[in-house]
Scaffold this motif. Structure first.
Motif, PDB file in Angstrom:
ATOM      1  N   ASN A 206      10.310  42.508-141.143  1.00 21.36           N
ATOM      2  CA  ASN A 206      11.093  41.787-140.141  1.00 21.36           C
ATOM      3  C   ASN A 206      11.860  40.663-140.842  1.00 21.36           C
ATOM      4  OD1 ASN A 206      12.056  40.231-138.005  1.00 21.36           O
ATOM      5  ND2 ASN A 206      10.197  40.451-136.787  1.00 21.36           N
ATOM      6  N   PRO A 207      13.197  40.678-140.791  1.00 19.38           N
ATOM      7  CA  PRO A 207      13.958  39.607-141.456  1.00 19.38           C
ATOM      8  C   PRO A 207      13.674  38.224-140.891  1.00 19.38           C
ATOM      9  CG  PRO A 207      15.393  40.984-140.077  1.00 19.38           C
ATOM     10  CD  PRO A 207      14.077  41.684-140.183  1.00 19.38           C
ATOM     11  N   LEU A 208      13.226  38.145-139.640  1.00 19.92           N
ATOM     12  CA  LEU A 208      12.902  36.853-139.059  1.00 19.92           C
ATOM     13  C   LEU A 208      11.737  36.190-139.792  1.00 19.92           C
ATOM     14  CD1 LEU A 208      13.396  34.764-136.841  1.00 19.92           C
ATOM     15  CD2 LEU A 208      11.927  36.114-135.322  1.00 19.92           C
ATOM     16  N   THR A 209      10.839  36.985-140.354  1.00 19.87           N
ATOM     17  CA  THR A 209       9.722  36.441-141.126  1.00 19.87           C
ATOM     18  C   THR A 209      10.220  35.590-142.285  1.00 19.87           C
ATOM     19  OG1 THR A 209       8.223  38.254-140.560  1.00 19.87           O
ATOM     20  CG2 THR A 209       7.745  37.051-142.581  1.00 19.87           C
ATOM     21  N   TYR A 210      11.219  36.092-142.986  1.00 22.29           N
ATOM     22  CA  TYR A 210      11.736  35.369-144.151  1.00 22.29           C
ATOM     23  C   TYR A 210      12.472  34.099-143.714  1.00 22.29           C
ATOM     24  CZ  TYR A 210      10.557  39.765-146.352  1.00 22.29           C
ATOM     25  OH  TYR A 210       9.872  40.872-146.792  1.00 22.29           O
ATOM     26  N   ALA A 211      13.154  34.167-142.576  1.00 19.69           N
ATOM     27  CA  ALA A 211      13.833  32.978-142.063  1.00 19.69           C
ATOM     28  C   ALA A 211      12.824  31.891-141.700  1.00 19.69           C
ATOM     29  CB  ALA A 211      14.678  33.346-140.846  1.00 19.69           C
ATOM     30  N   CYS A 212      11.797  32.250-140.944  1.00 19.02           N
ATOM     31  CA  CYS A 212      10.802  31.265-140.495  1.00 19.02           C
ATOM     32  C   CYS A 212       9.998  30.710-141.666  1.00 19.02           C
ATOM     33  CB  CYS A 212       9.868  31.904-139.466  1.00 19.02           C
ATOM     34  SG  CYS A 212      10.689  32.378-137.925  1.00 19.02           S
ATOM     35  N   GLU A 213       9.613  31.577-142.597  1.00 19.28           N
ATOM     36  CA  GLU A 213       8.836  31.114-143.742  1.00 19.28           C
ATOM     37  C   GLU A 213       9.674  30.248-144.676  1.00 19.28           C
ATOM     38  OE1 GLU A 213       5.281  31.773-144.855  1.00 19.28           O
ATOM     39  OE2 GLU A 213       5.520  31.550-142.696  1.00 19.28           O
ATOM     40  N   GLY A 214      10.950  30.585-144.847  1.00 22.47           N
ATOM     41  CA  GLY A 214      11.817  29.758-145.669  1.00 22.47           C
ATOM     42  C   GLY A 214      12.015  28.377-145.071  1.00 22.47           C
ATOM     43  N   LEU A 215      12.161  28.326-143.754  1.00 20.96           N
ATOM     44  CA  LEU A 215      12.312  27.032-143.089  1.00 20.96           C
ATOM     45  C   LEU A 215      11.009  26.239-143.121  1.00 20.96           C
ATOM     46  CD1 LEU A 215      14.573  28.135-140.096  1.00 20.96           C
ATOM     47  CD2 LEU A 215      15.215  26.653-142.009  1.00 20.96           C
ATOM     48  N   ARG A 216       9.873  26.912-143.018  1.00 19.45           N
ATOM     49  CA  ARG A 216       8.595  26.196-143.152  1.00 19.45           C
ATOM     50  C   ARG A 216       8.454  25.616-144.557  1.00 19.45           C
ATOM     51  NH1 ARG A 216       6.379  30.497-139.842  1.00 19.45           N
ATOM     52  NH2 ARG A 216       5.988  29.609-137.790  1.00 19.45           N
ATOM     53  N   TYR A 217       8.887  26.371-145.541  1.00 20.39           N
ATOM     54  CA  TYR A 217       8.835  25.886-146.921  1.00 20.39           C
ATOM     55  C   TYR A 217       9.619  24.583-147.070  1.00 20.39           C
ATOM     56  CZ  TYR A 217      10.267  25.646-151.834  1.00 20.39           C
ATOM     57  OH  TYR A 217      10.548  25.222-153.114  1.00 20.39           O
ATOM     58  N   ALA A 218      10.765  24.493-146.399  1.00 17.46           N
ATOM     59  CA  ALA A 218      11.648  23.341-146.569  1.00 17.46           C
ATOM     60  C   ALA A 218      11.430  22.240-145.540  1.00 17.46           C
ATOM     61  CB  ALA A 218      13.114  23.801-146.508  1.00 17.46           C
ATOM     62  N   MET A 219      10.747  22.530-144.420  1.00 18.54           N
ATOM     63  CA  MET A 219      10.662  21.574-143.323  1.00 18.54           C
ATOM     64  C   MET A 219       9.292  20.942-143.136  1.00 18.54           C
ATOM     65  SD  MET A 219      12.945  23.548-140.406  1.00 18.54           S
ATOM     66  CE  MET A 219      12.340  22.475-139.101  1.00 18.54           C
ATOM     67  N   VAL A 220       8.216  21.689-143.358  1.00 20.08           N
ATOM     68  CA  VAL A 220       6.881  21.198-143.006  1.00 20.08           C
ATOM     69  C   VAL A 220       6.385  20.211-144.062  1.00 20.08           C
ATOM     70  CG1 VAL A 220       4.492  21.822-142.537  1.00 20.08           C
ATOM     71  CG2 VAL A 220       6.342  23.317-141.776  1.00 20.08           C
ATOM     72  N   PRO A 221       6.124  18.976-143.675  1.00 20.11           N
ATOM     73  CA  PRO A 221       5.607  17.991-144.635  1.00 20.11           C
ATOM     74  C   PRO A 221       4.125  18.230-144.911  1.00 20.11           C
ATOM     75  CG  PRO A 221       5.747  17.016-142.464  1.00 20.11           C
ATOM     76  CD  PRO A 221       6.306  18.395-142.340  1.00 20.11           C
ATOM     77  N   PRO A 222       3.609  17.714-146.019  1.00 21.52           N
ATOM     78  CA  PRO A 222       2.167  17.830-146.290  1.00 21.52           C
ATOM     79  C   PRO A 222       1.350  17.134-145.201  1.00 21.52           C
ATOM     80  CG  PRO A 222       3.356  17.144-148.264  1.00 21.52           C
ATOM     81  CD  PRO A 222       4.329  17.057-147.120  1.00 21.52           C
ATOM     82  N   VAL A 223       0.242  17.740-144.821  1.00 19.96           N
ATOM     83  CA  VAL A 223      -0.671  17.157-143.824  1.00 19.96           C
ATOM     84  C   VAL A 223      -1.956  16.763-144.534  1.00 19.96           C
ATOM     85  CG1 VAL A 223      -1.933  17.574-141.689  1.00 19.96           C
ATOM     86  CG2 VAL A 223       0.330  18.589-142.009  1.00 19.96           C
ATOM     87  N   HIS A 224      -2.261  15.465-144.566  1.00 19.83           N
ATOM     88  CA  HIS A 224      -3.437  14.938-145.260  1.00 19.83           C
ATOM     89  C   HIS A 224      -3.439  15.369-146.728  1.00 19.83           C
ATOM     90  CE1 HIS A 224      -4.841  13.722-141.352  1.00 19.83           C
ATOM     91  NE2 HIS A 224      -4.922  14.975-140.920  1.00 19.83           N
ATOM     92  N   GLY A 225      -2.238  15.370-147.330  1.00 18.80           N
ATOM     93  CA  GLY A 225      -2.119  15.747-148.732  1.00 18.80           C
ATOM     94  C   GLY A 225      -2.143  17.240-148.985  1.00 18.80           C
ATOM     95  N   TYR A 226      -2.206  18.046-147.912  1.00 19.03           N
ATOM     96  CA  TYR A 226      -2.289  19.506-148.034  1.00 19.03           C
ATOM     97  C   TYR A 226      -0.930  20.111-147.730  1.00 19.03           C
ATOM     98  CZ  TYR A 226      -3.499  24.332-146.802  1.00 19.03           C
ATOM     99  OH  TYR A 226      -3.531  25.694-146.711  1.00 19.03           O
ATOM    100  N   THR A 227      -0.387  20.852-148.682  1.00 20.24           N
ATOM    101  CA  THR A 227       0.902  21.512-148.499  1.00 20.24           C
ATOM    102  C   THR A 227       0.699  22.904-147.939  1.00 20.24           C
ATOM    103  OG1 THR A 227       1.868  20.284-150.350  1.00 20.24           O
ATOM    104  CG2 THR A 227       3.015  22.272-149.638  1.00 20.24           C
TER     105      THR A 227
END
Length: 261
Positions: A206-227
């Motif tokens: 599913n091409p949407l998988t790559y879109a969502c995962e790429g955006l998570r890679y660039a958007m989601v900050p570390p939580v309690h030092g965990y990436t």
């Protein structure tokens, strides 16, 4: 002459969208608004989801909005244009090769997808409040992935729009959009599907998988030092790039076959 005609058609489409901008916003943002409110605000508030879930959800909502808006921006008008009235013939009379008429539709739909995706950010800030959290050190990567996602969604829409008959449009939404949304890692990270390996493999188609995962890679900050672990950015770019190139070639072929008699 060719460039002037191409830009004139594109400008016409943009002007029409500008005149209908409010209905356009309602159409593309109503569903993301409720997704963000229910999954990002209500569920964490009642303890049914973690407070950090909003950070995981937002990239998925952005990716889903970009893909579906770009896809629909080609598919629905094209199905009507190729219908009984053959409104596509007006565009074919322009001094443009047939393939450039298809490329204009892709570019216009991609722009719609990017506009809708960009508006998600202030919308999410308004809805999520203190739960809104996005990295600011990878803006260039976010923009690049959104552009590639919009182009991939638009080429997919071109292919679907030239293959689906007007009377089958309702069936198309049921057979394509539902699997696209729920197997595209919109609401869950790909890395956490290790326990359901067969489903994890299916999502890679599913091409949407790559879109969502790429955006998570660039958007989601570390939580309690965990990436948050995501698909590698190389695989993300490969998946979106292959989708764009494959459906660009297939879409232009099916478009030419549908309009040239």
């Amino acid at each position: 002459m060719i460039l002037v005609a191409f830009l004139a058609i594109l400008r016409r489409d943009l002007v029409v969208t500008g005149r209908e901008f409010i209905p356009f916003l309602i159409q593309v943002l109503l569903q993301p608004l409720f997704f963000l409110f229910i999954f990002g605000k209500v569920l964490p508030s009642i303890g049914a989801a973690q407070q950090s879930y909003a950070s995981l959800l937002l990239p998925g909502i952005v990716g889903l909005t970009v893909v579906t808006t770009a896809l629909q921006g080609v598919t629905l008008p094209l199905v009507l244009d190729l219908g009984f009235g053959r409104e596509i013939d007006d565009r074919l009379l322009a001094p443009l090769p047939v393939s450039l008429v298809a490329l204009e539709k892709i570019l216009f739909a991609a722009l719609r997808g990017l506009i809708a995706g960009a508006i998600i950010f202030p919308l999410a800030y308004w809805v999520l409040g203190s739960n809104y959290s996005v990295r600011t050190d990878a803006i260039g990567v976010i923009i690049g992935i959104m552009v590639l996602t919009a182009l991939a969604g638009a080429t997919l829409g071109l292919t679907i729009g030239t293959l689906v008959k007007p009377e089958q449009i309702g069936l198309m939404f049921a057979l394509i959009f539902t699997p696209l949304i729920f197997t595209g890692c919109t609401y869950y990270p790909w890395s956490q599907l290790d326990g359901i390996r067969w489903f994890q493999v299916i999502t890679l188609f599913n091409p949407l998988t790559y879109a969502c995962e790429g955006l998570r890679y660039a958007m989601v900050p570390p939580v309690h030092g965990y990436t948050l672990p995501t698909l590698g950015i190389g695989w993300v770019l490969l998946g979106l790039g292959v989708t764009f190139v494959a459906f660009l070639g297939l879409g232009i072929y099916t478009f030419r076959r549908a309009v040239v008699s």
